[in-house]
Design a protein around this motif. Structure first.
Motif, PDB file in Angstrom:
ATOM      1  N   ALA A  56      31.185   8.439  31.322  1.00  0.00           N
ATOM      2  CA  ALA A  56      31.502   9.130  30.069  1.00  0.00           C
ATOM      3  C   ALA A  56      30.812  10.491  30.012  1.00  0.00           C
ATOM      4  O   ALA A  56      31.437  11.496  29.659  1.00  0.00           O
ATOM      5  CB  ALA A  56      31.105   8.272  28.870  1.00  0.00           C
ATOM      6  N   TRP A  57      29.537  10.554  30.355  1.00  0.00           N
ATOM      7  CA  TRP A  57      28.820  11.830  30.314  1.00  0.00           C
ATOM      8  C   TRP A  57      29.386  12.814  31.336  1.00  0.00           C
ATOM      9  O   TRP A  57      29.459  14.013  31.071  1.00  0.00           O
ATOM     10  CB  TRP A  57      27.316  11.613  30.535  1.00  0.00           C
ATOM     11  N   ASP A  69      41.805  17.849  32.675  1.00  0.00           N
ATOM     12  CA  ASP A  69      42.512  16.747  33.342  1.00  0.00           C
ATOM     13  C   ASP A  69      41.519  15.764  33.956  1.00  0.00           C
ATOM     14  O   ASP A  69      41.652  14.549  33.802  1.00  0.00           O
ATOM     15  CB  ASP A  69      43.481  17.266  34.411  1.00  0.00           C
ATOM     16  N   SER A  70      40.524  16.298  34.644  1.00  0.00           N
ATOM     17  CA  SER A  70      39.492  15.439  35.242  1.00  0.00           C
ATOM     18  C   SER A  70      38.678  14.729  34.162  1.00  0.00           C
ATOM     19  O   SER A  70      38.304  13.564  34.324  1.00  0.00           O
ATOM     20  CB  SER A  70      38.569  16.253  36.144  1.00  0.00           C
ATOM     21  N   ALA A  71      38.412  15.441  33.074  1.00  0.00           N
ATOM     22  CA  ALA A  71      37.656  14.829  31.975  1.00  0.00           C
ATOM     23  C   ALA A  71      38.426  13.641  31.407  1.00  0.00           C
ATOM     24  O   ALA A  71      37.843  12.584  31.158  1.00  0.00           O
ATOM     25  CB  ALA A  71      37.391  15.862  30.881  1.00  0.00           C
ATOM     26  N   TRP A  72      39.728  13.818  31.202  1.00  0.00           N
ATOM     27  CA  TRP A  72      40.529  12.732  30.643  1.00  0.00           C
ATOM     28  C   TRP A  72      40.584  11.544  31.595  1.00  0.00           C
ATOM     29  O   TRP A  72      40.423  10.396  31.183  1.00  0.00           O
ATOM     30  CB  TRP A  72      41.934  13.217  30.284  1.00  0.00           C
ATOM     31  N   LYS A  73      40.795  11.802  32.884  1.00  0.00           N
ATOM     32  CA  LYS A  73      40.818  10.701  33.867  1.00  0.00           C
ATOM     33  C   LYS A  73      39.491   9.957  33.868  1.00  0.00           C
ATOM     34  O   LYS A  73      39.448   8.730  33.945  1.00  0.00           O
ATOM     35  CB  LYS A  73      41.143  11.237  35.261  1.00  0.00           C
ATOM     36  N   GLY A  74      38.403  10.708  33.765  1.00  0.00           N
ATOM     37  CA  GLY A  74      37.087  10.086  33.756  1.00  0.00           C
ATOM     38  C   GLY A  74      36.862   9.232  32.525  1.00  0.00           C
ATOM     39  O   GLY A  74      36.298   8.139  32.605  1.00  0.00           O
ATOM     40  N   ILE A  75      37.315   9.709  31.366  1.00  0.00           N
ATOM     41  CA  ILE A  75      37.085   8.925  30.143  1.00  0.00           C
ATOM     42  C   ILE A  75      37.960   7.679  30.154  1.00  0.00           C
ATOM     43  O   ILE A  75      37.541   6.627  29.664  1.00  0.00           O
ATOM     44  CB  ILE A  75      37.245   9.779  28.865  1.00  0.00           C
ATOM     45  N   VAL A  88      30.273   5.274  24.893  1.00  0.00           N
ATOM     46  CA  VAL A  88      31.577   5.539  25.523  1.00  0.00           C
ATOM     47  C   VAL A  88      32.616   5.828  24.443  1.00  0.00           C
ATOM     48  O   VAL A  88      33.449   6.733  24.584  1.00  0.00           O
ATOM     49  CB  VAL A  88      32.011   4.365  26.428  1.00  0.00           C
ATOM     50  N   ILE A  89      32.555   5.111  23.341  1.00  0.00           N
ATOM     51  CA  ILE A  89      33.479   5.346  22.225  1.00  0.00           C
ATOM     52  C   ILE A  89      33.270   6.748  21.660  1.00  0.00           C
ATOM     53  O   ILE A  89      34.224   7.496  21.441  1.00  0.00           O
ATOM     54  CB  ILE A  89      33.299   4.274  21.136  1.00  0.00           C
ATOM     55  N   ASN A  90      32.014   7.124  21.426  1.00  0.00           N
ATOM     56  CA  ASN A  90      31.714   8.453  20.874  1.00  0.00           C
ATOM     57  C   ASN A  90      32.172   9.569  21.805  1.00  0.00           C
ATOM     58  O   ASN A  90      32.881  10.484  21.394  1.00  0.00           O
ATOM     59  CB  ASN A  90      30.223   8.590  20.595  1.00  0.00           C
ATOM     60  N   ILE A  91      31.750   9.507  23.047  1.00  0.00           N
ATOM     61  CA  ILE A  91      32.123  10.555  23.998  1.00  0.00           C
ATOM     62  C   ILE A  91      33.626  10.514  24.250  1.00  0.00           C
ATOM     63  O   ILE A  91      34.286  11.551  24.323  1.00  0.00           O
ATOM     64  CB  ILE A  91      31.319  10.416  25.308  1.00  0.00           C
ATOM     65  N   GLY A  92      34.168   9.306  24.349  1.00  0.00           N
ATOM     66  CA  GLY A  92      35.603   9.155  24.595  1.00  0.00           C
ATOM     67  C   GLY A  92      36.443   9.790  23.508  1.00  0.00           C
ATOM     68  O   GLY A  92      37.456  10.447  23.791  1.00  0.00           O
ATOM     69  N   SER A  93      36.028   9.632  22.259  1.00  0.00           N
ATOM     70  CA  SER A  93      36.802  10.219  21.164  1.00  0.00           C
ATOM     71  C   SER A  93      36.753  11.740  21.205  1.00  0.00           C
ATOM     72  O   SER A  93      37.750  12.418  20.939  1.00  0.00           O
ATOM     73  CB  SER A  93      36.307   9.701  19.815  1.00  0.00           C
ATOM     74  N   THR A  94      35.613  12.296  21.585  1.00  0.00           N
ATOM     75  CA  THR A  94      35.477  13.740  21.683  1.00  0.00           C
ATOM     76  C   THR A  94      36.345  14.294  22.813  1.00  0.00           C
ATOM     77  O   THR A  94      37.055  15.286  22.637  1.00  0.00           O
ATOM     78  CB  THR A  94      33.998  14.121  21.918  1.00  0.00           C
TER      79      THR A  94
END
Length: 185
Positions: A56-57, A69-75, A88-94
């Motif tokens: 997530a980080w 694109d890479s950020a989305w695949k990672g999340i 993960v929820i917090n970072i994922g939502s951002t």
């Protein structure tokens, strides 16, 4: 800073320590040194390949560097590893908001959060256009006893999300005063 010097010394002493690389990477993200952070996150991933928090980080850092694109695949990967883990929820939502996945951000924010837990929920709800819920969440924090230290910072993020820069700055100044000068606006 002292933390950076101590982190560099820890890495020299324990180059195979996951926690040292991960925590140093997080601090580098907070300092805006994203490329350096990504290097330490990559080393941490070599040491512990299946960490939802690290994933997530790393996604967050990729988002900040414009690699959406890479950020989305990672999340997506982080959520597949543990979709109930609050960081993960917090970072994922951002990351979801930043990458145009508002539906995912909304779904992630449906999770009930513990009272007093620092969350992106007020900001995300405001960005999604639900200012009423965002302000209710901040008001609920303000009524907690003891009042969480991050309440003013949460209010600032909501103000930023709705386009009230002056209100955000006032809330940040109040936050800086409330935590005893640990940071400045």
């Amino acid at each position: 800073t002292k933390f950076l010097a101590e982190s560099e010394r820890s890495i020299a002493l324990e180059p195979d320590n996951f926690d040292v690389h991960f925590l140093y990477g997080r601090q580098l993200v907070h300092m805006g040194r994203i490329a350096d952070a990504l290097q330490h996150f990559a080393r941490a991933k070599e040491l512990e390949p299946v960490s939802p928090l690290l994933t997530a980080w790393t996604s967050y850092a990729l988002m900040l560097s414009g690699q959406t694109d890479s950020a989305w695949k990672g999340i997506e990967q982080a959520m597949s590893l543990d979709s109930t883990f609050l960081p993960v929820i917090n970072i994922g939502s951002t990351v979801a908001l930043a990458t145009g996945h508002d539906d995912v951000a909304r779904r992630l924010m449906a999770v009930a959060l513990p009272v007093g837990f620092m969350s992106t929920k007020p900001y995300v709800m405001a960005r999604l256009g639900d200012t009423t819920t965002a302000m209710q969440l901040v008001s609920a924090m303000e009524s907690n006893n003891p009042r969480p230290w991050f309440t003013d910072a949460q209010r600032a993020t909501v103000r930023l999300a709705i386009g009230d820069s002056a209100g955000a700055l006032t809330a940040l100044e109040q936050s800086a005063r409330s935590i005893g000068g640990l940071w400045e606006v």
